[in-house]
Design a protein around this motif. Structure first.
Motif, mmCIF file in Angstrom:
data_model
loop_
_atom_site.group_PDB
_atom_site.id
_atom_site.type_symbol
_atom_site.label_atom_id
_atom_site.label_comp_id
_atom_site.label_asym_id
_atom_site.label_seq_id
_atom_site.Cartn_x
_atom_site.Cartn_y
_atom_site.Cartn_z
ATOM 1 N N UNK A 100 79.060 -31.129 -81.041
ATOM 2 C CA UNK A 100 80.310 -31.842 -81.248
ATOM 3 C C UNK A 100 81.436 -30.855 -81.519
ATOM 4 N N UNK A 108 79.049 -37.225 -89.708
ATOM 5 C CA UNK A 108 79.010 -38.166 -88.579
ATOM 6 C C UNK A 108 79.969 -37.691 -87.491
ATOM 7 N N UNK A 109 79.566 -37.780 -86.223
ATOM 8 C CA UNK A 109 80.346 -37.170 -85.137
ATOM 9 C C UNK A 109 81.687 -37.860 -84.901
ATOM 10 N N UNK A 110 82.748 -37.066 -84.800
ATOM 11 C CA UNK A 110 84.082 -37.589 -84.509
ATOM 12 C C UNK A 110 84.485 -37.332 -83.061
ATOM 13 N N UNK A 111 84.414 -36.072 -82.637
ATOM 14 C CA UNK A 111 84.840 -35.756 -81.270
ATOM 15 C C UNK A 111 83.856 -34.796 -80.615
ATOM 16 N N UNK A 112 83.734 -34.952 -79.294
ATOM 17 C CA UNK A 112 82.982 -34.013 -78.474
ATOM 18 C C UNK A 112 83.898 -33.668 -77.317
ATOM 19 N N UNK B 162 89.432 -41.280 -77.858
ATOM 20 C CA UNK B 162 89.441 -39.858 -78.189
ATOM 21 C C UNK B 162 88.397 -39.551 -79.267
ATOM 22 N N UNK B 163 88.289 -40.459 -80.219
ATOM 23 C CA UNK B 163 87.346 -40.289 -81.332
ATOM 24 C C UNK B 163 86.183 -41.256 -81.139
ATOM 25 N N UNK B 164 84.975 -40.796 -81.458
ATOM 26 C CA UNK B 164 83.766 -41.608 -81.282
ATOM 27 C C UNK B 164 83.881 -42.864 -82.149
ATOM 28 N N UNK B 167 81.939 -43.893 -85.323
ATOM 29 C CA UNK B 167 82.242 -43.205 -86.573
ATOM 30 C C UNK B 167 83.581 -43.652 -87.154
ATOM 31 N N UNK B 168 84.604 -43.718 -86.307
ATOM 32 C CA UNK B 168 85.938 -44.033 -86.823
ATOM 33 C C UNK B 168 86.764 -44.662 -85.712
#
Lengths: 325, 325
Positions: A100, A108-112, B162-164, B167-168
């Protein structure tokens, strides 16, 4: 450079790192609750946000392990390096083996993203920690992750390109550049001929496709065979970046006992980058320059950021060490 | 404001547009060879690159048709508006009905993005050209494209976030804001109750989720129900953007005969944005401000760009017209 001047400079950089920068981050950036590092800090050390960027975990883990291995065997440095590596292994890997770009404080994953820099900086962190601790599984993981980077970088279609490739194909300086530095750090931990091969190949690619004698500069973005695109992006020069590429090549010259061809290439890159990039009026290196002297479009183009100046210090000092010029 | 002062201001803006800005672009931006507009121009009108951004095609086509309809029925303006619309219809649409972000000079697609602004600006261009020319098929196309925007905006999964989102979840001010302006322009061409409904809904969403009385500002990014995220992105205020949202709402107040609730909301947004955004020392409106007064991370945060100042002129003048304050 006089020995006195050199001694004074080394004092500035050593104390800047060990007595100022490092204590700030060790004091303020370690997340004892959720692991990893909290790196968005204000000048007084207070937290600006707790989201965790992955790049900096690999890089800080690399720094701490490298200091342990090369400056002083302080257990704190080694264990804080592992603190970052553990967070990466717990939270930074997606199910496909890629990593990520950012995660929450808890992991916890936000961006990839469609770039391989999280992975590259994890390789240098794993390599340095593995070598410093002597634990071979981290070195093995570093080599495996390096192979994953190469697969994603080389196989078309695995990463979505920014520009529609049927219309225009482009490649950036960043990948061959970071592959050099990543392989150099990996090589300190793992004796695999892949490292030298990738370093050679990446240096050849930079020299052949990105270094432009007619423009006396290094371009950031070119076609697959080094084609010059007469667009904002194709004309973009990032002097800090190209100086960085120059000193990665000089570092390779140093490792190979002063290879004259590499010294020539590395110093030429730094000379050209300083000629096009140094601000003759106020000093310093701006962020972006247009290779044809036209106005760039990046809002930040004329900002003087800290990091190009660090690259310049490292690059010119290394060039002096190798040439005494 | 005295009548003399007002007359002088109107003269400045009218002559700036009709005697300075517009002649420059009409003289230099029209691509007679491949159609459309070449808009990356240096101060002397020379071309900096020929790649064509799609946004500006919709916007320039809108401007030309709007001038034709509201200032002077010059055939050149109408035909140059059609010149942009024709290029959009020939080259800017992908097979899924969505639009590209940029194309080459010849019209081959370069980039497609996960935002709906190419489409929104095409709607205002098609609406204005359709209304000015009286050709109903352009108005029909505008309405159809507006419905496509709404479908992509509302249906989860159609545009990659843009953000998963597991998660958010986050949403931006830009979409409800641009939906107001797009529906306002569409309404001038097409009498469909959808326009008023979307305007009402978007104004309610901005007031409910983005306007924050406790912070006395309008946030750029919030959670799906207006949740405040205490991160760089969640604290970001873009005063130029929120002033723009304010005057779109005041424009709606004007259209509805001086609706007092809309005047109150629009002027409050502009007042708060000026209070947090106006530089008391040097004047002007910087790009980004942190809602809690912490340092922003955008390199460009303290640049004073042209467009927030245009929004400020329009917003404060419209507020004065409606309130005489």
């Amino acid at each position: 450079m006089s020995p006195d001047r050199l001694k004074a400079l080394f004092g500035i950089y050593r104390d800047g790192l060990l007595a100022d920068t490092l204590p700030f981050w060790v004091r303020n950036a370690i997340d004892r609750t959720h692991g990893g590092y909290i790196t968005a800090l204000d000048r007084d050390g207070s937290v600006l946000q707790t989201d965790k960027p992955i790049w900096v975990h690999g890089r800080f883990a690399w720094l701490l392990a490298t200091l342990y291995a090369t400056v002083d065997r302080r257990e704190e440095w080694l264990s804080l390096s592992k603190h970052g590596i553990d967070f990466l292994n717990r939270h930074a890997f997606d199910t496909d083996g890629r990593m990520f770009f950012s995660v929450t404080r808890e992991g916890r994953p936000l961006r990839k993203r469609r770039y391989l820099f999280s992975e590259a900086f994890a390789v240098i962190g794993l390599s340095a920690y593995g070598a410093a601790s002597g634990e071979s599984r981290y070195m093995d993981q570093a080599l495996e992750l390096f192979r994953l980077i190469l697969r994603y970088h080389r196989e078309p279609g695995l990463l979505e390109p920014k520009v529609i490739p049927a219309t225009r194909q482009m490649k950036g300086l960043a990948m061959p550049m970071i592959l050099i530095a990543t392989a150099q750090e990996l090589r300190k931990a793992v004796h695999d001929p892949l490292c030298d091969a990738i370093i050679d190949e990446s240096i050849r690619e930079i020299e052949r496709d990105f270094v432009k004698p007619d423009l006396a500069c290094v371009l950031e973005t070119v076609g697959p065979n080094g084609e010059f695109y007469d667009t904002f992006e194709g004309r973009q020069v990032c002097p800090g970046h190209s100086i960085e590429a120059g000193w990665f090549i000089l570092e390779e010259a140093r490792v190979r006992g002063g290879d004259p061809n590499l010294i020539r290439l590395g110093t030429r890159i730094i000379d050209w980058s300083m000629a096009i990039g140094w601000d003759a009026t106020y000093g310093g290196v701006p962020y972006f320059i247009d290779a044809r002297g036209l106005p760039p479009t990046e809002y930040s183009h004329d900002l003087k950021l800290w990091w190009p100046h660090n690259e310049t210090i490292i690059g010119t000092l290394l060039a002096w060490q190798l040439t005494r010029d």
